[in-house]
Write an enzyme that holds these catalytic residues in place. Structure first.
Site, PDB file in Angstrom:
ATOM      1  N   GLU A 188       0.696 -11.894  -3.213  1.00 14.26           N
ATOM      2  CA  GLU A 188      -0.764 -12.139  -3.160  1.00 14.26           C
ATOM      3  C   GLU A 188      -1.429 -11.872  -4.514  1.00 14.26           C
ATOM      4  OE1 GLU A 188       0.746  -9.490  -2.200  1.00 14.26           O
ATOM      5  OE2 GLU A 188      -0.522  -7.727  -2.511  1.00 14.26           O
TER       6      GLU A 188
ATOM      7  N   GLY B 235       0.872  -1.173   0.000  1.00 13.94           N
ATOM      8  CA  GLY B 235       0.000   0.000   0.000  1.00 13.94           C
ATOM      9  C   GLY B 235       0.904   1.216   0.000  1.00 13.94           C
ATOM     10  N   GLU B 236       0.675   2.103   0.935  1.00 18.00           N
ATOM     11  CA  GLU B 236       1.497   3.316   1.022  1.00 18.00           C
ATOM     12  C   GLU B 236       1.987   3.421   2.465  1.00 18.00           C
ATOM     13  OE1 GLU B 236       2.461   5.239  -1.526  1.00 18.00           O
ATOM     14  OE2 GLU B 236       3.652   6.192   0.038  1.00 18.00           O
ATOM     15  N   SER B 237       3.306   3.304   2.620  1.00 18.96           N
ATOM     16  CA  SER B 237       3.847   3.208   3.977  1.00 18.96           C
ATOM     17  C   SER B 237       3.625   4.484   4.798  1.00 18.96           C
ATOM     18  CB  SER B 237       5.331   2.843   3.933  1.00 18.96           C
ATOM     19  OG  SER B 237       6.025   3.696   3.067  1.00 18.96           O
TER      20      SER B 237
ATOM     21  N   CYS C  94       6.077  -5.328   0.381  1.00 19.75           N
ATOM     22  CA  CYS C  94       6.224  -3.997  -0.219  1.00 19.75           C
ATOM     23  C   CYS C  94       6.142  -2.902   0.859  1.00 19.75           C
ATOM     24  CB  CYS C  94       5.222  -3.827  -1.359  1.00 19.75           C
ATOM     25  SG  CYS C  94       5.777  -2.625  -2.549  1.00 19.75           S
TER      26      CYS C  94
ATOM     27  N   HIS D 282       4.640  -8.327  -4.536  1.00 20.98           N
ATOM     28  CA  HIS D 282       3.279  -8.635  -4.067  1.00 20.98           C
ATOM     29  C   HIS D 282       2.935 -10.098  -4.373  1.00 20.98           C
ATOM     30  CE1 HIS D 282       1.415  -4.598  -3.206  1.00 20.98           C
ATOM     31  NE2 HIS D 282       2.528  -4.223  -3.813  1.00 20.98           N
TER      32      HIS D 282
ATOM     33  N   ARG E 275      12.653   3.503  -0.760  1.00 22.94           N
ATOM     34  CA  ARG E 275      11.289   3.565  -1.321  1.00 22.94           C
ATOM     35  C   ARG E 275      11.294   3.962  -2.791  1.00 22.94           C
ATOM     36  NH1 ARG E 275       8.018   7.631   1.343  1.00 22.94           N
ATOM     37  NH2 ARG E 275       6.213   6.520   0.494  1.00 22.94           N
TER      38      ARG E 275
ATOM     39  N   ILE F 233       5.243  -3.344  -7.573  1.00 23.53           N
ATOM     40  CA  ILE F 233       4.439  -2.132  -7.780  1.00 23.53           C
ATOM     41  C   ILE F 233       5.042  -0.991  -6.953  1.00 23.53           C
ATOM     42  CG2 ILE F 233       2.144  -1.094  -7.580  1.00 23.53           C
ATOM     43  CD1 ILE F 233       0.991  -3.970  -7.654  1.00 23.53           C
ATOM     44  N   ARG F 234       5.625  -0.028  -7.619  1.00 23.86           N
ATOM     45  CA  ARG F 234       6.330   1.076  -6.933  1.00 23.86           C
ATOM     46  C   ARG F 234       7.136   0.502  -5.747  1.00 23.86           C
ATOM     47  NH1 ARG F 234       3.452   4.544  -4.367  1.00 23.86           N
ATOM     48  NH2 ARG F 234       1.626   3.211  -4.260  1.00 23.86           N
TER      49      ARG F 234
END
Ligand code: GLN
Length: 197
Positions: free
Chosen positions: A173, A46-48, A78, A171, A107, A135-136
């Site tokens: 999953e 997600g976004e840390s 991630c 990822h 990051r 992903i990023r």
């Protein structure tokens, strides 16, 4: 044994589905009492920075840090890996680290053009590669002596472990291949402290 998936933000649903497909009990964790009822936890991508804010405002940060310190098995993917790291670069981002893995996570290190891609990675102890979705994604720029490298991409660590803590820069999953989650289930089953619930 009950598995939890931190569900404040990000890709938590697919982790829950993969764990359930493996036949283990999986529930979403949003509060300190949810956390107290699980024996292992996944910190999703997600976004840390957002996750840091939500962990603090939900009152989960301190109990999560204490549980991880006490040996709660944890799998970070991630953004989850970034939260587990001891050092995050570039410095100054609003990320509060749990410090459970002695690694430096950089990051968004793959740059903007290729900030999302799929690549086969080499798993240690497995002849078959794993198609990993990035992903990023962060890059693990430094690995401390306590950390074992379980998989690499172009010679860089992408899946690491220290005791009951495992983390991936990708990822797992999002791929229909449960081998990475299976590893975490085995790790958690073999290292979890006595049941917490
Ligand atoms: N770039 C995100 C961060 O810094 C991580 C991306 C992800 O989890 N897919 O937190």
């Amino acid at each position: 044994m009950k598995f939890g998936v931190l569900a404040l933000q990000g890709a938590f649903g697919a982790h829950c589905s993969t764990l359930r497909e493996l036949g283990v009990s999986a529930r979403l964790v949003r509060t300190p009492s949810d956390l107290a009822s699980v024996d292992a936890i996944v910190l999703p991508g997600g976004e840390s920075t957002t996750m840091t804010k939500l962990l603090t405002s939900s009152g989960l940060f301190d109990p999560l840090a204490a549980a991880v310190d006490d040996g709660l098995p944890v799998f970070g993917t991630c953004a989850g890996l970034i939260l587990l790291s001891s050092t995050v670069e570039p410095e100054g981002a609003d990320v509060r680290c749990l410090g459970a893995l002695d690694v430096t996570a950089v990051r968004n290190a793959y740059g903007r053009q290729i900030d999302s891609f799929e690549q086969p990675i080499t798993l240690r102890d497995d002849d078959e590669t794993f198609d990993a979705v990035f992903i990023r994604a962060p890059v693990i720029a430094r690995v401390g002596p306590s950390v074992e490298v379980l998989a690499t991409l172009d010679g860089r660590p992408v899946l690491v472990r220290r005791g009951p803590v495992m983390a991936a820069t990708f990822h797992p999953e999002l791929t229909a291949d449960p081998r990475i989650h299976e590893r975490f289930v085995r790790l958690a089953t073999s290292t979890a402290p006595a049941s917490r619930s």
